[in-house]
Design a protein around this motif. Structure first.
Motif, PDB file in Angstrom:
ATOM      1  N   GLY A  60      18.975   1.226 -13.911  1.00  0.00           N
ATOM      2  CA  GLY A  60      19.948   1.849 -13.031  1.00  0.00           C
ATOM      3  C   GLY A  60      20.755   2.931 -13.688  1.00  0.00           C
ATOM      4  N   PRO A  61      21.626   3.536 -12.903  1.00  0.00           N
ATOM      5  CA  PRO A  61      21.842   3.302 -11.485  1.00  0.00           C
ATOM      6  C   PRO A  61      20.631   3.735 -10.644  1.00  0.00           C
ATOM      7  N   LEU A  62      20.436   3.001  -9.545  1.00  0.00           N
ATOM      8  CA  LEU A  62      19.295   3.227  -8.660  1.00  0.00           C
ATOM      9  C   LEU A  62      19.749   3.244  -7.209  1.00  0.00           C
ATOM     10  N   THR A  63      19.014   3.970  -6.381  1.00  0.00           N
ATOM     11  CA  THR A  63      19.218   3.857  -4.941  1.00  0.00           C
ATOM     12  C   THR A  63      18.508   2.591  -4.464  1.00  0.00           C
ATOM     13  N   LEU A  64      18.853   2.150  -3.279  1.00  0.00           N
ATOM     14  CA  LEU A  64      18.187   0.977  -2.711  1.00  0.00           C
ATOM     15  C   LEU A  64      16.693   1.232  -2.556  1.00  0.00           C
ATOM     16  N   SER A  65      16.332   2.435  -2.151  1.00  0.00           N
ATOM     17  CA  SER A  65      14.905   2.774  -1.999  1.00  0.00           C
ATOM     18  C   SER A  65      14.166   2.693  -3.334  1.00  0.00           C
ATOM     19  N   ALA A  66      14.774   3.223  -4.385  1.00  0.00           N
ATOM     20  CA  ALA A  66      14.140   3.184  -5.707  1.00  0.00           C
ATOM     21  C   ALA A  66      14.019   1.748  -6.206  1.00  0.00           C
ATOM     22  N   LEU A  67      15.043   0.942  -5.938  1.00  0.00           N
ATOM     23  CA  LEU A  67      14.996  -0.467  -6.329  1.00  0.00           C
ATOM     24  C   LEU A  67      13.897  -1.193  -5.567  1.00  0.00           C
ATOM     25  N   ALA A  68      13.806  -0.959  -4.277  1.00  0.00           N
ATOM     26  CA  ALA A  68      12.773  -1.594  -3.451  1.00  0.00           C
ATOM     27  C   ALA A  68      11.385  -1.205  -3.939  1.00  0.00           C
ATOM     28  N   GLU A  69      11.224   0.052  -4.293  1.00  0.00           N
ATOM     29  CA  GLU A  69       9.927   0.516  -4.804  1.00  0.00           C
ATOM     30  C   GLU A  69       9.600  -0.158  -6.133  1.00  0.00           C
ATOM     31  N   ARG A  70      10.576  -0.226  -7.026  1.00  0.00           N
ATOM     32  CA  ARG A  70      10.349  -0.812  -8.350  1.00  0.00           C
ATOM     33  C   ARG A  70      10.000  -2.296  -8.238  1.00  0.00           C
ATOM     34  N   LEU A  71      10.627  -2.998  -7.296  1.00  0.00           N
ATOM     35  CA  LEU A  71      10.380  -4.433  -7.135  1.00  0.00           C
ATOM     36  C   LEU A  71       9.291  -4.736  -6.107  1.00  0.00           C
ATOM     37  N   ALA A  72       8.794  -3.712  -5.420  1.00  0.00           N
ATOM     38  CA  ALA A  72       7.845  -3.908  -4.325  1.00  0.00           C
ATOM     39  C   ALA A  72       8.404  -4.959  -3.363  1.00  0.00           C
ATOM     40  N   ALA A  73       9.651  -4.719  -2.944  1.00  0.00           N
ATOM     41  CA  ALA A  73      10.363  -5.685  -2.111  1.00  0.00           C
ATOM     42  C   ALA A  73      10.867  -5.023  -0.834  1.00  0.00           C
ATOM     43  N   ASP A  74      11.205  -5.837   0.141  1.00  0.00           N
ATOM     44  CA  ASP A  74      11.730  -5.406   1.419  1.00  0.00           C
ATOM     45  C   ASP A  74      13.155  -4.871   1.258  1.00  0.00           C
ATOM     46  N   LYS A  75      13.412  -3.670   1.797  1.00  0.00           N
ATOM     47  CA  LYS A  75      14.738  -3.068   1.666  1.00  0.00           C
ATOM     48  C   LYS A  75      15.808  -3.892   2.368  1.00  0.00           C
ATOM     49  N   GLY A  76      15.477  -4.536   3.476  1.00  0.00           N
ATOM     50  CA  GLY A  76      16.451  -5.356   4.190  1.00  0.00           C
ATOM     51  C   GLY A  76      16.916  -6.527   3.350  1.00  0.00           C
TER      52      GLY A  76
END
Length: 157
Positions: A60-76
């Motif tokens: 980080g710092p990361l945006t939610l989109s970048a975090l979701a991409e890095r974790l391959a996880a659902d943004k919600g």
């Protein structure tokens, strides 16, 4: 010649199956460690929320989109996790200077301290588990695991 190739294929298949089994054992242990660490950060914290905190701490710092991409996880799901972490005072969200529509997620000093405390017991276990390994063996394993993770052939010395 075909028999030699067939034997080599069989040996490779057996070796890959043994590797898969070893990874399965390692992942089981790792999942338990993550669950225990999440509980140490905050009782009832889900392991996925702990992983989000860990990734933001590391990259980080990361945006939610970048975090979701890095974790391959659902943004919600991640949004709810970040809200939980923010409520606990472990992360902050601030406007992204490059895109005012986005917010940057960063770990607070308290968050870094809680992560360090939560990880400490497992870091010492790993350190103890490889205490008798040579530095070359540790570095070689790290190189091999990285190559496997990114799908490359490991560098040879």
């Amino acid at each position: 010649m075909a028999d030699v190739t067939s034997e080599q294929d069989d040996e490779r298949r057996v070796a890959v199956q043994a590797l898969e089994s070893s990874f399965s054992e390692l992942m089981t242990v790792f999942r338990r460690f993550v669950s225990e660490a999440a509980e140490r950060v905050s009782p009832g914290m889900l392991p996925a929320t702990f992983k989000a905190l860990s990734v933001v701490s590391r990259f980080g710092p990361l945006t939610l989109s970048a975090l979701a991409e890095r974790l391959a996880a659902d943004k919600g799901f991640l949004s709810r996790s970040i809200t939980e972490l923010e409520d606990l005072g472990l992360v902050t969200r601030t406007p992204d200077p490059n895109d005012r529509r986005s917010r940057l997620i960063a770990v607070t000093e308290v968050g870094h301290a809680r992560l360090a405390e939560a990880r400490a017991p497992h870091e010492s276990r790993l350190f103890d588990a490889i205490a008798d390994w040579t530095l070359d063996d540790i570095r070689h394993l790290s190189t091999l695991l990285h190559a496997l993770a990114v799908g490359e052939v490991p560098a040879r010395d």
